[in-house]
Every structure is written in structure tokens, then in C-alpha cells.
Design an enzyme around this catalytic site. Structure first.
Site, PDB file in Angstrom:
ATOM      1  N   HIS A  73     -20.606 -51.706   9.571  1.00 55.63           N
ATOM      2  CA  HIS A  73     -19.485 -50.883  10.015  1.00 55.63           C
ATOM      3  C   HIS A  73     -19.484 -50.667  11.525  1.00 55.63           C
ATOM      4  CE1 HIS A  73     -22.935 -48.339   9.157  1.00 55.63           C
ATOM      5  NE2 HIS A  73     -22.439 -47.422   9.949  1.00 55.63           N
ATOM      6  N   TYR A  74     -20.367 -51.335  12.273  1.00 57.15           N
ATOM      7  CA  TYR A  74     -20.326 -51.276  13.734  1.00 57.15           C
ATOM      8  C   TYR A  74     -19.312 -52.311  14.214  1.00 57.15           C
ATOM      9  CZ  TYR A  74     -24.722 -48.578  13.837  1.00 57.15           C
ATOM     10  OH  TYR A  74     -25.704 -47.628  13.673  1.00 57.15           O
ATOM     11  N   GLY A  75     -18.050 -51.980  14.101  1.00 64.07           N
ATOM     12  CA  GLY A  75     -16.987 -52.910  14.441  1.00 64.07           C
ATOM     13  C   GLY A  75     -16.071 -53.119  13.254  1.00 64.07           C
ATOM     14  N   LYS A 131     -27.620 -51.669   8.617  1.00 62.73           N
ATOM     15  CA  LYS A 131     -27.094 -50.586   7.789  1.00 62.73           C
ATOM     16  C   LYS A 131     -25.819 -51.038   7.083  1.00 62.73           C
ATOM     17  CE  LYS A 131     -27.131 -47.396  11.061  1.00 62.73           C
ATOM     18  NZ  LYS A 131     -28.111 -47.890  12.042  1.00 62.73           N
TER      19      LYS A 131
END
Length: 330
Positions: free
Chosen positions: A58-60, A89
């Protein structure tokens, strides 16, 4: 918890990296960064000894997140894959949906990450970004343990969990790391049993935001130093009503840094190391990565002075605010 006695263990029973005052990590950036710039920063970080790399699905966006950047890096430098301990993660799609830690959900998350990496690097540690209150932690860990057996991941991590959750999870399968926010702005893991549980079970404590989301870089003097579109403006501790109070803590730490001839960020990272955490600061600038790699060596007197600062100057505002808060220390 003593940093000098800790090692990243429990990845298939093998020690995969010493943890001490010299070991650090790197958090993949949230904001868009051109790949050539990002790759140079990552290479520099590894050369500085930051070999624990932390990213997230979910980083992006689904089409361009930290996994895509990691794939690009390891395609360019395949020889570095064995040098990096990669922690990813997942199991979290952001708010308002929150975490999805069902067996089906974590399997889908791991498979998504594996597909994106495309064989360039094995996931050494996979952790659900937050705990799903609808799914018992034992159920989630059992599902992840199956993925370890299948070779999809090499170890299981936990993120933003309580001491009780750490013990419950570890009873099902050895836990390779516990990631929490730990900094001079957020020292609570030292007092709420999280650090004690990790020490008791010999689990490395990974500290995200060790520079307090930029507070302790010394770059933020007034709220106007944050760009109008800076996402930190949405966080309670950066709100106008809290900014001045929290800046007092920055000024106090700066005095320690000036006396020692180092930066406030180096003091902040040195403090995390001294209390037993593995700092994983994030940066998009090469010079900042080099600075972060030189943690201040803090004496007992320094630590006592910093403790007096923490005892005197209260931090104002929640860490995330809103619905995010219910998923912290779960």
C-alpha cells in the site's frame, strides 16, 4: 531491550543479520520518486549498512508501489538481493476498509507481492500492516506459517501490536520482527510492555519513524515549513494547535545535538539504538541517508538528559488521528 544482544532471527531458524548500533534499515518512500534517484538513494543506504529494507503493497498505487521500485532495483543490482533483508507489509488496503487478515486475505496479499517482485528477491519477512479485529491473531499467523512452509515468505513479522498479541502470535510460530513507531516523540513501546515482550522472546524491535516524521530533522521551524500539499498537515501533531508545543521538544533535543556536535536526527536515531530498536528512517535524499547512517553515540548522561526532556515536555496530539487510532498497538 539491549540492541547489542539482539539479532534478526527466526527466518527459517537462521540468523539473517546482526542488530546493533551499526545496523539500520530503510523505509521505502510513500511519495512518488523518480526511479534513478530512488535507486541511487537505496544503493547509498546499503553501502552505509542499512540492509533491512521495509516496504509495503500500500506504499503507492497497485500499479506503482514500493514493490515495483524494489523489483527495478534488484533487476539493476541482482547481486544485492542476498545482502538485503526485505520486510514487506500487506493485508491492508487503507482507510476506510482497514486491515484484511483472513487466511484468504493474507495469502492474496503475499501472492500479489510475489508476482510484482517477479523472482528478483524473496520476501524475508511479511507482516500485516495492522491487526484485523475481526480475525484472531492465531488464525492469521497460522495462515502465514503455511506460506513459510511453502517457501512464499521466509519469516513472519508483526506491526503495531500489543504485548499480548506478540505473545499469542509467537506461541503459534516464531516471530522474526515486531515493527512499531518508536522515537523521542513516541516512546510508549518502552513503557507499555511491547519492548519487554520482544526482549523476553528475543524478537527484534523495528522502529519506524525514528525521526518522528521529520520533526527531528531540525528542518521544521514553523508550520509554514510544510508545503501546502504535505500529507503531514493532516496528522494531529503537525496541526497549528499542537505545532508550537511539539517544537519545544525539538528545541530541547537540538541543544543535546549541538553540545555533541551532531545533528538532531543523529541524536534521535542514536536514542532508538540505545533503547534497543532498529531504526528504519525513510528518505528520498542521498545526503540524508548518509547522515542517518551515522547515529550519535549517546552516553548514560546523554540518555538521562533526554529522559528528563521527555518527562518535562509532553507531546501534543495523536499519532494518526481519526479511525487509524483504533488499529494502533492492537
Amino acid at each position: 531491550m539491549s540492541a547489542s544482544r539482539t539479532a534478526l532471527t527466526n527466518v527459517n531458524g537462521r540468523v539473517i543479520g546482526p542488530v546493533g548500533f551499526g545496523m539500520m534499515g530503510l523505509t521505502m518512500p510513500w511519495a512518488p520518486v523518480d526511479y534513478p534517484i530512488a535507486v541511487k538513494v537505496m544503493k547509498t543506504a546499503l553501502e552505509q549498512g542499512a540492509n533491512l529494507w521495509n516496504g509495503g503493497i500500500h506504499y503507492g498505487t497497485p500499479q506503482a508501489n514500493s514493490l515495483h521500485l524494489l523489483k527495478h532495483y534488484f533487476q539493476k543490482y541482482p547481486e544485492d538481493a542476498s545482502k538485503v533483508v526485505l520486510c514487506i507489509k500487506g493485508g491492508f488496503t487503507g482507510m476506510p476498509n482497514g486491515p484484511t487478515n483472513t487466511p484468504e486475505g493474507v495469502r492474496a496479499s503475499v501472492e500479489e507481492a510475489t508476482i510484482v517482485l517477479d523472482g528478483t528477491k524473496t520476501i524475508d519477512i511479511f507482516e500485516c500492516a495492522r491487526i484485523d479485529p475481526q480475525v484472531p491473531i492465531k488464525t492469521t499467523v497460522k495462515a502465514l506459517a503455511e506460506l513459510v512452509k511453502e517457501g512464499k515468505i521466509r519469516g513472519i513479522g508483526l506491526s503495531e501490536v500489543s504485548a499480548n498479541t506478540i505473545r499469542e502470535a509467537h506461541a503459534v510460530h516464531p516471530i522474526s520482527s515486531v515493527e512499531v513507531e518508536l522515537s523521542l516523540f513516541t516512546p510508549e513501546p518502552l513503557y507499555n510492555g511491547i519492548s519487554d515482550a520482544c526482549h523476553e522472546l528475543n524478537i527484534p524491535l523495528v522502529a519506524y519513524s525514528p525521526i518522528s516524521r521529520g520533526w527531528l530533522t531540525g528542518d521544521l521551524r514553523t508550520i509554514d515549513d510544510l508545503a501546502a500539499d504535505d500529507k503531514r498537515r493532516m496528522l494531529p501533531r503537525f496541526k497549528p494547535e499542537n505545532f508550537d508545543q511539539n517544537f519545544k521538544l525539538v528545541e530541547a533535543v537540538e541543544k543535546v545535538a549541538k553540545r555533541k556536535g551532531v545533528t538532531t536526527a543523529q541524536v534521535a536515531i542514536g536514542w532508538v539504538c540505545r533503547v534497543g530498536g532498529i531504526p528504519i528512517p525513510g528518505s528520498v535524499r542521498e545526503e540524508r541517508v548518509i547522515e542517518n547512517g551515522k547515529a550519535a553515540s549517546l552516553t548514560e548522561e546523554d540518555m538521562a538528559e533526554l529522559q528528563r526532556i521527555l518527562d518535562t515536555l509532553a507531546v501534543s496530539g495523536e499519532r494518526f488521528g481519526g479511525p487509524h487510532e483504533k488499529f494502533l498497538n492492537a
